[in-house]
Design an enzyme around this catalytic site. Structure first.
Site, mmCIF file in Angstrom:
data_model
loop_
_atom_site.group_PDB
_atom_site.id
_atom_site.type_symbol
_atom_site.label_atom_id
_atom_site.label_comp_id
_atom_site.label_asym_id
_atom_site.label_seq_id
_atom_site.Cartn_x
_atom_site.Cartn_y
_atom_site.Cartn_z
ATOM 1 N N CYS A 318 14.770 5.565 14.861
ATOM 2 C CA CYS A 318 15.276 6.358 14.369
ATOM 3 C C CYS A 318 15.275 6.152 12.586
ATOM 4 O O CYS A 318 15.602 4.629 11.876
ATOM 5 C CB CYS A 318 16.980 4.933 14.883
ATOM 6 N N GLY A 358 19.781 -0.368 21.530
ATOM 7 C CA GLY A 358 18.581 0.436 20.551
ATOM 8 C C GLY A 358 18.803 -1.101 19.434
ATOM 9 O O GLY A 358 19.507 -2.220 19.444
ATOM 10 N N TYR A 404 5.375 7.215 21.836
ATOM 11 C CA TYR A 404 6.795 6.555 21.741
ATOM 12 C C TYR A 404 7.861 7.285 20.562
ATOM 13 O O TYR A 404 7.019 7.621 19.330
ATOM 14 C CB TYR A 404 7.371 5.121 21.861
ATOM 15 N N ARG A 417 21.822 15.606 20.935
ATOM 16 C CA ARG A 417 22.625 15.037 20.197
ATOM 17 C C ARG A 417 22.848 14.460 19.316
ATOM 18 O O ARG A 417 23.321 13.936 18.717
ATOM 19 C CB ARG A 417 20.963 14.135 20.888
HETATM 20 P P1 RVP Z 1 15.263 0.833 20.463
HETATM 21 O O1 RVP Z 1 15.501 0.497 21.510
HETATM 22 O O2 RVP Z 1 15.032 -0.088 19.574
HETATM 23 O O3 RVP Z 1 13.248 2.109 20.425
HETATM 24 O O4 RVP Z 1 16.090 2.558 20.973
HETATM 25 C C1 RVP Z 1 16.039 3.557 21.118
HETATM 26 C C2 RVP Z 1 17.840 3.687 20.952
HETATM 27 O O5 RVP Z 1 17.724 4.152 19.822
HETATM 28 C C3 RVP Z 1 17.767 4.947 22.361
HETATM 29 O O6 RVP Z 1 18.647 4.500 23.079
HETATM 30 C C4 RVP Z 1 18.614 5.870 21.901
HETATM 31 O O7 RVP Z 1 19.789 5.505 21.280
HETATM 32 C C5 RVP Z 1 18.815 5.657 19.711
HETATM 33 N N1 RVP Z 1 17.328 6.534 19.160
HETATM 34 C C6 RVP Z 1 17.131 7.249 20.299
HETATM 35 N N2 RVP Z 1 15.897 8.867 19.946
HETATM 36 C C7 RVP Z 1 16.572 8.298 18.513
HETATM 37 C C8 RVP Z 1 16.152 9.017 17.245
HETATM 38 O O8 RVP Z 1 15.391 9.814 16.922
HETATM 39 N N3 RVP Z 1 16.622 8.658 16.128
HETATM 40 N N4 RVP Z 1 17.808 7.545 18.558
#
Ligand code: RVP
Length: 498
Positions: A318, A358, A404, A417
């Site tokens: 993210c 996350g 990923y 989203r």
């Molecule tokens: P992590 O487990 O740290 O990889 O985080 C997964 C979480 O990040 C998801 O459940 C969602 O809330 C968030 N996410 C998913 N896509 C993105 C993005 O592109 N920013 N963020």
């Protein structure tokens, strides 16, 4: 004037748990990881409880039907992603609901007239050594025989010859009806020393194969998340744009729980969508999020959310914080929301579980999130590393990696989203990358569960509720953080020994 929150925004790396006194009856074997998934009256049983507090992220790269099956068999829950056409998401839900442990839909199928070299190619593609020979070469065609890799040898038999020349024909093949139970099938497998028992419809069409090894495998999963009909449970992500059409299709397919998936759930759109669901489908457990403070939690709980997801900007893929300056350290967010959840419980008599979503990089971060008040956790990076996740497995110089990518990346373009307006995704809020490959989910999760249980034992707790109320956490300085890691030269690091 803007309000400045006095407390610093903190993340999991800044905390450690202090060990509590461990009673003699407190051991990994006595730890119970069950946790409520959905809103319930205090003192009553929640409609859905998980036997392990793990959910997989609502992401293309993560929550496939295969991963959902594996996770539910280990007591957790996947939320299948909504960044796909409604009928595709409904089909994915159906795939999980139709899974029957121990009953395999044959994926290695040939016709009797196919050549042995074709059979070898099919076996190579699927990695399986038992093939069903059906009249049309499909998994549900009329069964004419079975052929395994032990029935022919490339040097001994003409690979241009037909499969029918080496198969065991149906007349000589033990088989049973499609209504056979798993234990009946297992009894036949042992009595007749079989490796595989085909189950057929009355008209002779193949329904399932039962393998001896799968029966043993099924015994490995005593804590599966199943519904009242013993089907595996599965959740589904939904968005605030097409929920009126998407939700009926998902429920028809058998989804057990829904979750509104938004990078910022503190919005009137989400409240309106939750109100709509609660009006039309009051019995369907539906979560909301994401939020990072108590005020937003209370807003969604009052709008009807059955659980609330916590976390903005902390995900491993993210870049929302870089791009928009929005977010909060995950530890501060969880602690704040957990306090609001407890206040809501005191005020209303209802418990609305919260999920830390996350930013969980190390296994011990899961223990911290749960100790800080999360009822369960959601993870993307963690699950994306396993065989069952969607990303391709690629070789590198240092071993394998898995792809990923974030839902806010150009690759996923999940504009539903992100609140960037109606033009779709204008700028990226996520990246596209790789994570180290970690093999099979069952083995990886077993290790994580073992670590979590021993942490709880050190903290003198045998249940998650006890863990939360007994946990003592300390902040760590930069210096003491350094001390957490080994400070010797590791044996597998090149070093000159004098
Ligand atoms: P992590 O487990 O740290 O990889 O985080 C997964 C979480 O990040 C998801 O459940 C969602 O809330 C968030 N996410 C998913 N896509 C993105 C993005 O592109 N920013 N963020």
């Amino acid at each position: 004037m803007a309000q400045i929150i006095a407390e610093v925004s903190r993340t999991f790396n800044e905390f450690l748990l202090l060990p509590n006194r461990t009673r003699t009856d407190c051991s990994p074997a006595t730890v119970d990881l069950s946790t409520p998934l959905v809103r319930h009256v205090v003192g009553e049983q929640p409609a859905i409880e998980l036997s392990s507090p793990f959910t997989s992220a609502i992401m293309q790269a993560v929550s496939t039907p295969e991963l959902a099956i594996a996770l539910a068999r280990n007591g957790g829950l996947s939320f299948l992603h909504h960044n796909q056409p409604i009928q595709d998401q409904a089909a994915a839900v159906r795939q999980v609901k139709n899974f029957k442990a121990g009953f395999v839909t044959s994926d290695t199928n040939v016709r009797p007239e196919d050549s042995l070299s074709h059979l070898v190619a099919v076996m190579r593609r699927t990695g399986h050594s038992t093939a069903a020979v059906t009249h049309d070469g499909t998994a549900t065609g009329r069964l004419l025989g079975l052929v395994t890799s032990r029935d022919f040898h490339p040097q001994r038999h003409d690979l241009d010859g037909p499969v029918s020349g080496r198969m065991i024909a149906i007349a000589d093949l033990p088989h049973a009806g499609a209504d056979t139970t798993l234990s009946e099938a297992n009894a036949r497998l042992w009595e007749q020393r079989l490796d595989c028992l085909p189950l057929l419809d009355p008209d002779g069409h193949l329904r399932y194969l039962v393998f001896r090894s799968d029966y043993a495998d099924n015994k490995r999963f005593p804590n599966q998340a199943v519904d009242s009909a013993k089907r595996l449970r599965v959740g589904a992500g939904v968005n605030t744009h097409d929920y009126r059409e998407r939700i009926p299709a998902l429920l028809e397919a058998g989804a057990d729980a829904l979750c509104f998936d938004s990078s910022d759930g503190y919005s009137d759109w989400q409240a309106q969508a939750l109100t709509w669901v609660k009006k039309h489908y009051p019995e369907v457990p539906t979560g909301g999020g994401n939020v990072v403070d108590g005020e937003a939690f209370t807003f969604l709980a009052e709008a009807g959310a059955d659980f609330v997801k916590v976390g903005v900007g902390g995900g491993s893929i993210c870049i929302t914080r870089d791009q928009k300056g929005i977010g909060r350290g995950q530890a501060s967010a969880v602690l704040d929301v957990a306090a609001a959840r407890d206040a809501f419980r005191e005020r209303t008599g209802e418990y609305v579980p919260i999920c830390s979503d996350g930013g969980l990089v190390h296994d011990y971060h899961m223990a911290l999130a749960l100790a800080m008040g999360a009822d369960f956790v959601m993870m993307g990076r963690y699950f994306a590393r396993f065989d069952q996740a969607a990303g391709a497995k690629l070789p590198t110089r240092d071993g394998f990696v898995k792809e990923y990518w974030g839902e806010g990346s150009n690759r996923a373009r999940n504009w539903q989203r992100y609140g960037q307006g109606s033009q779709g995704l204008i700028f990226e809020e996520g990246v596209d990358g790789y994570v180290p490959y970690a093999g099979d989910l069952n083995e990886g999760l077993a290790l994580t569960i073992a670590k979590l249980k021993t942490t709880m034992v050190s903290c003198g707790s045998t249940t998650l509720a006890e863990f939360q109320s007994a946990a003592r956490l300390t902040l760590v300085s930069d210096q003491s953080f350094q001390e957490s890691h080994a400070s010797v030269t590791l044996r597998d690091t090149p070093a000159t020994i004098a």
